[in-house]
Scaffold this motif. Sequence first.
Motif, PDB file in Angstrom:
ATOM      1  N   THR A 169       0.799  -1.220   0.000  1.00 32.33           N
ATOM      2  CA  THR A 169       0.000   0.000   0.000  1.00 32.33           C
ATOM      3  C   THR A 169       0.838   1.278   0.000  1.00 32.33           C
ATOM      4  O   THR A 169       0.293   2.379  -0.056  1.00 32.33           O
ATOM      5  N   GLY A 170       2.155   1.120   0.090  1.00 35.54           N
ATOM      6  CA  GLY A 170       3.052   2.275   0.050  1.00 35.54           C
ATOM      7  C   GLY A 170       4.154   2.057  -0.958  1.00 35.54           C
ATOM      8  O   GLY A 170       4.708   0.954  -1.052  1.00 35.54           O
ATOM      9  N   LEU A 171       4.499   3.114  -1.725  1.00 36.05           N
ATOM     10  CA  LEU A 171       5.481   2.964  -2.794  1.00 36.05           C
ATOM     11  C   LEU A 171       6.170   4.304  -3.030  1.00 36.05           C
ATOM     12  O   LEU A 171       5.508   5.304  -3.343  1.00 36.05           O
ATOM     13  N   ALA A 172       7.486   4.348  -2.847  1.00 37.58           N
ATOM     14  CA  ALA A 172       8.260   5.564  -3.079  1.00 37.58           C
ATOM     15  C   ALA A 172       9.616   5.183  -3.645  1.00 37.58           C
ATOM     16  O   ALA A 172      10.254   4.242  -3.164  1.00 37.58           O
ATOM     17  N   ALA A 173      10.049   5.921  -4.665  1.00 37.30           N
ATOM     18  CA  ALA A 173      11.328   5.632  -5.316  1.00 37.30           C
ATOM     19  C   ALA A 173      12.194   6.875  -5.334  1.00 37.30           C
ATOM     20  O   ALA A 173      11.697   8.000  -5.480  1.00 37.30           O
ATOM     21  N   SER A 174      13.503   6.691  -5.161  1.00 41.53           N
ATOM     22  CA  SER A 174      14.445   7.799  -5.159  1.00 41.53           C
ATOM     23  C   SER A 174      15.427   7.673  -6.315  1.00 41.53           C
ATOM     24  O   SER A 174      16.241   6.745  -6.339  1.00 41.53           O
ATOM     25  N   PRO A 175      15.371   8.602  -7.283  1.00 46.85           N
ATOM     26  CA  PRO A 175      16.367   8.557  -8.363  1.00 46.85           C
ATOM     27  C   PRO A 175      17.762   8.886  -7.865  1.00 46.85           C
ATOM     28  O   PRO A 175      18.746   8.410  -8.426  1.00 46.85           O
ATOM     29  N   ALA A 176      17.872   9.686  -6.792  1.00 42.44           N
ATOM     30  CA  ALA A 176      19.185  10.069  -6.266  1.00 42.44           C
ATOM     31  C   ALA A 176      19.914   8.878  -5.668  1.00 42.44           C
ATOM     32  O   ALA A 176      21.137   8.739  -5.815  1.00 42.44           O
ATOM     33  N   PHE A 177      19.169   7.982  -4.992  1.00 46.37           N
ATOM     34  CA  PHE A 177      19.785   6.838  -4.322  1.00 46.37           C
ATOM     35  C   PHE A 177      19.540   5.523  -5.055  1.00 46.37           C
ATOM     36  O   PHE A 177      20.059   4.482  -4.643  1.00 46.37           O
ATOM     37  N   ARG A 178      18.737   5.606  -6.132  1.00 46.16           N
ATOM     38  CA  ARG A 178      18.402   4.413  -6.926  1.00 46.16           C
ATOM     39  C   ARG A 178      17.884   3.291  -6.018  1.00 46.16           C
ATOM     40  O   ARG A 178      18.284   2.126  -6.120  1.00 46.16           O
ATOM     41  N   GLN A 179      17.000   3.700  -5.118  1.00 46.91           N
ATOM     42  CA  GLN A 179      16.399   2.760  -4.180  1.00 46.91           C
ATOM     43  C   GLN A 179      14.885   2.892  -4.196  1.00 46.91           C
ATOM     44  O   GLN A 179      14.328   3.920  -4.585  1.00 46.91           O
ATOM     45  N   LEU A 180      14.249   1.813  -3.741  1.00 42.81           N
ATOM     46  CA  LEU A 180      12.800   1.749  -3.682  1.00 42.81           C
ATOM     47  C   LEU A 180      12.381   1.449  -2.255  1.00 42.81           C
ATOM     48  O   LEU A 180      12.967   0.586  -1.596  1.00 42.81           O
ATOM     49  N   CYS A 181      11.377   2.177  -1.756  1.00 39.02           N
ATOM     50  CA  CYS A 181      10.848   1.930  -0.425  1.00 39.02           C
ATOM     51  C   CYS A 181       9.385   1.508  -0.565  1.00 39.02           C
ATOM     52  O   CYS A 181       8.615   2.137  -1.296  1.00 39.02           O
ATOM     53  N   THR A 182       9.006   0.437   0.111  1.00 34.54           N
ATOM     54  CA  THR A 182       7.642  -0.069   0.031  1.00 34.54           C
ATOM     55  C   THR A 182       7.079  -0.285   1.433  1.00 34.54           C
ATOM     56  O   THR A 182       7.813  -0.508   2.394  1.00 34.54           O
ATOM     57  N   GLY A 183       5.761  -0.229   1.533  1.00 32.11           N
ATOM     58  CA  GLY A 183       5.088  -0.491   2.794  1.00 32.11           C
ATOM     59  C   GLY A 183       3.835  -1.312   2.552  1.00 32.11           C
ATOM     60  O   GLY A 183       3.283  -1.319   1.451  1.00 32.11           O
TER      61      GLY A 183
END
Length: 367
Positions: A150-164
């Motif tokens: 239900t949570g999704l955020a991506a960072s182009p600066a760190f090339r990482q993905l955060c999910t919840g």
Amino acid sequence: MFQSDPSTWPEILARLSSPLSAFSRDIMGKLQSKIRSRPSKYRAEEENPPSKTVLQYSPAHGDAVASVASLPPDLCLSGGKDKTVVVYNWRCGTVVRRFLGHEREVTKVTGFPHSNWLFSASRDKTVLLWQLHGTLGPAQCFSGHDLVVTGLAASPAFRQLCTGSRDNTVCLWDIETGDCLHRAPISRNLVTHLCWIPGEPYVIQTSEDKAVRIWDTRELQVAHCFPAKQHIQTSCDVSSDGHYCVSSSSGFGGEGCEATLWDLRQTRSSIREFRGHFQTTASCIFLPKCLTTFPTIATSSHDGTIKLWSQDTGACLTTTCLEGSGPLPSLSASETGGLLCASSNSGIHLLRVSSAKGLELLEVAKF
């Protein structure tokens, strides 16, 4: 009870059928003149103002749309109940790409500006990486949650993905390898939304436990938790300068239903609330500076309305009702097009922010 003499009836009937006196005609003429000169007061039910033309493009989805994200300059990324992820050109009214791969409905979508990478989360417990200009199949699968993502955020600066997820966990992923770098469980932390602070190793998270948290992604630990609200926090967004965060609340009948502005520099308490929706406020975003001349926040609600607010004063600047749309679960701002809004019943709406007659939202297309 008054009763007239029957002998006077012929005279009364004759008077009723006779032409109006000069005095009566003068009075009626003045009244009709007032009615013609003030149609908004006297003829509101008689004549409707001409409706503005709204372009009806071919639908992007065959069912409810859950999430939208703007892709510069004129693309919309969306996902919904039909399990598909769609890239749509709102300027031309055409589907650019349609991705199939999720086994259940899509809950969230996001992408990098001016990038080939697109992401989608689903009730099938996975997140998929798609390539805008690559093959139609998923380029990467992030699997590890036990319940709907239900949570999704991506960072182009760190090339990482955060999910919840509703499994009470937040996960950090390496985008290129698909490896889970960190997994952080918190009791009763049913994640509702995630957003990355631009250029920083921090992620904002809202939850059904009514909390708004700041995560430090370097070790995936909670760096700060704002004072709990009275209702479930449904969504969040971060200002482009990284100084402020806005979150939205569930509610009904005007109880709850607010959006809250937080100062990320002080991280102590809220700055102000934005109240006016009558059902759950499902989405909240900061508008880009190019769309308005002053800091503005947009919210959408299950009551079928979109509101624009002054970030500095908390005043509601304008309200637009999308008739028949049902709940409005997601907003995204396009610097060139305006505002994209997902709906449960009527697809995706494109609205233009206009300041010609004071700040207002004008619906221009839906698809």
